[in-house]
Design an enzyme around this catalytic site. Structure first.
Site, mmCIF file in Angstrom:
data_model
loop_
_atom_site.group_PDB
_atom_site.id
_atom_site.type_symbol
_atom_site.label_atom_id
_atom_site.label_comp_id
_atom_site.label_asym_id
_atom_site.label_seq_id
_atom_site.Cartn_x
_atom_site.Cartn_y
_atom_site.Cartn_z
ATOM 1 N N ILE A 104 0.837 -1.074 -0.040
ATOM 2 C CA ILE A 104 -0.080 0.014 -0.034
ATOM 3 C C ILE A 104 0.886 1.266 -0.183
ATOM 4 C CG2 ILE A 104 -1.929 1.406 1.325
ATOM 5 C CD1 ILE A 104 -2.585 -1.298 2.558
ATOM 6 N N LYS A 110 4.851 -0.623 13.332
ATOM 7 C CA LYS A 110 4.314 0.306 12.295
ATOM 8 C C LYS A 110 3.453 1.612 12.705
ATOM 9 C CE LYS A 110 3.353 -4.012 9.787
ATOM 10 N NZ LYS A 110 2.679 -5.174 9.331
#
Length: 429
Positions: free
Chosen positions: A137, A206
């Site tokens: 992504i 993340k």
């Protein structure tokens, strides 16, 4: 077009590294046209040189990654080893020898991103890491480049495909946690030891990276509140469905209303079925970004796997190679705000609480009084009773997490409360 190739050292050649090498070889002509010069795989550092690596010239393989970086002709290093060491030392060595770096190493960036950015800047080099968050992504670069002129206030996302697969199976089939985990393992979505995924460590790393980019401040892994999803049950999903919700493991990053602090957290939460993240199925990832001028944006796609992650690595390679040719660098760390990261207790959220209580008069009043004493307002209550026992499900209005957790601890001490069956936050409304 420049004819002399840019030379690339590949550090690590597992699932992702082998895909990077394959794409560099099979799409060499296209990459050269996009960059303005050929890129050549000049060396591949591995731990097990005897392993057969299809499509890779055995003469390129070495076990001495340091020597590869020091040999003097490498322009760009791609680090897909993972973990803290030797990746940290190798990246630092690359910078010391004039080599820009593309990395997919979320754990290292979450822990030592500031030091690595400083080393890159000191040497006039690039550090790119699109593949470290959400696989294929495009997310890191849009946030730190496309939205650089905007103000991001909130980021909420599903950034771990394994946990989303497990929760999706529990939701869609009624499977229990262990049954869904076994299926994820059999299909290769979960590791033999799934702790990093199911306990939220992967998502927390993340989250730290994304929070730093979104809020222009340094957020380390230790700053991220983390809660795993191993206690999520079929009963939780049944309650969620009665509320018109589902359950996801979410990374939630927020700027305080006064703009003076930020929060970063990872935990399971109920979200309404009307929210875009509720429809993210299987092992897919999606990140919902709320910016002041751009409004609401959602980034969606495969969050893991060799080919998707390699796609993000190669995108960074093209960008870094173009910078090399232009004798320039891309954006580095932006941490000018230096905002403090507030503790979880200051986060304002809602709770869904399931209690096992005695089925007798006055219990509900006693429970309601406990909520009031802690300054927490009740939104809805559902009670079911049978054979002297009852379940009480309470959904609160928004309140500081410290007040909510304090209420739960007080409820545990009531004689009429036999147990707190589950606690889950409600988000995305």
């Amino acid at each position: 077009m420049r004819t002399r190739p840019l030379k690339v050292a590949l550090l690590g050649c597992g699932v992702v590294g082998s895909e990077v090498a394959r794409i560099m070889t099979t799409h060499a002509d296209d990459l050269a046209q996009r960059i303005g010069a050929p890129v050549e795989l000049a060396g591949v550092a591995v731990r097990r040189p005897s392993k057969v690596r299809e499509g890779i010239d055995p003469s390129l393989v070495t076990t001495d990654a340091t020597a590869l970086l020091k040999r003097g002709d490498i322009d760009i290093a791609i680090e897909v080893i993972g973990g803290i060491e030797p990746a940290r030392t190798l990246i630092t060595t690359a910078f010391e020898h004039g080599i820009s770096v593309v990395s997919a190493n979320k754990a290292l960036l979450a822990q030592d991103g500031a030091a690595l950015h400083a080393a890159a800047e000191a040497n006039g080099l690039d550090l790119y890491y699109e593949a470290a968050v959400a696989g294929a992504i495009p997310l890191v670069r849009p946030m730190r480049e496309s939205l650089a002129g905007d103000k991001i206030n909130r980021v909420m996302g599903i950034v771990n495909g394994t946990t989303n697969f497990i929760l999706d199976k529990m939701d869609s089939t009624g499977a229990g946690y262990q049954e869904a985990l076994d299926e994820a393992t059999a299909l290769g979505y979960a590791e033999a030891d799934p702790t990093a995924d199911v306990e939220g460590y992967d998502a927390a790393a993340k989250a730290a990276i994304l929070a730093g980019i979104a809020f222009h401040t340094r957020v380390r892994l230790d700053d991220v509140y983390r809660e795993g999803m191993t206690e999520v049950s079929a009963a939780d999903f049944a309650s969620a469905k009665r509320m018109g919700c589902t359950i996801k493991l979410l990374a939630i990053l927020e700027r305080a209303a006064d703009g003076e602090s930020v929060t970063a957290r990872v935990h399971p939460a109920m979200i309404p079925l009307t929210h875009p993240l509720a429809s993210v199925r299987e092992a897919y990832n999606a990140v919902f970004v709320e910016a002041e001028a751009a409004g609401q944006l959602m980034f969606y796609g495969p969050g893991a796997g060799g080919a998707p992650t390699a796609s993000a690595v190669l995108g960074d390679l093209v960008a870094v190679a173009r910078n090399k040719l232009a004798e320039a660098t891309g954006p580095g760390e932006s941490a000018y705000t230096q905002l403090p990261v507030s503790p979880m207790g200051e986060v304002v959220t809602r709770y869904h609480i399931s209690l096992d209580v005695a089925d007798k008069p006055g219990v509900l009043a006693q429970v309601a009084t406990t909520f009031a004493e802690h300054g927490v307002s009740i939104d809805t209550v559902r009670q079911q009773g049978k054979d002297g026992e009852a379940s009480l499900v309470v959904v609160t209005h928004r309140a500081p997490d410290a007040a909510l957790s304090g209420t739960v601890e007080a409820l545990r001490k009531l004689d009429t409360v036999r147990g707190v069956a589950s606690i889950m936050r409600v988000e995305g409304e």
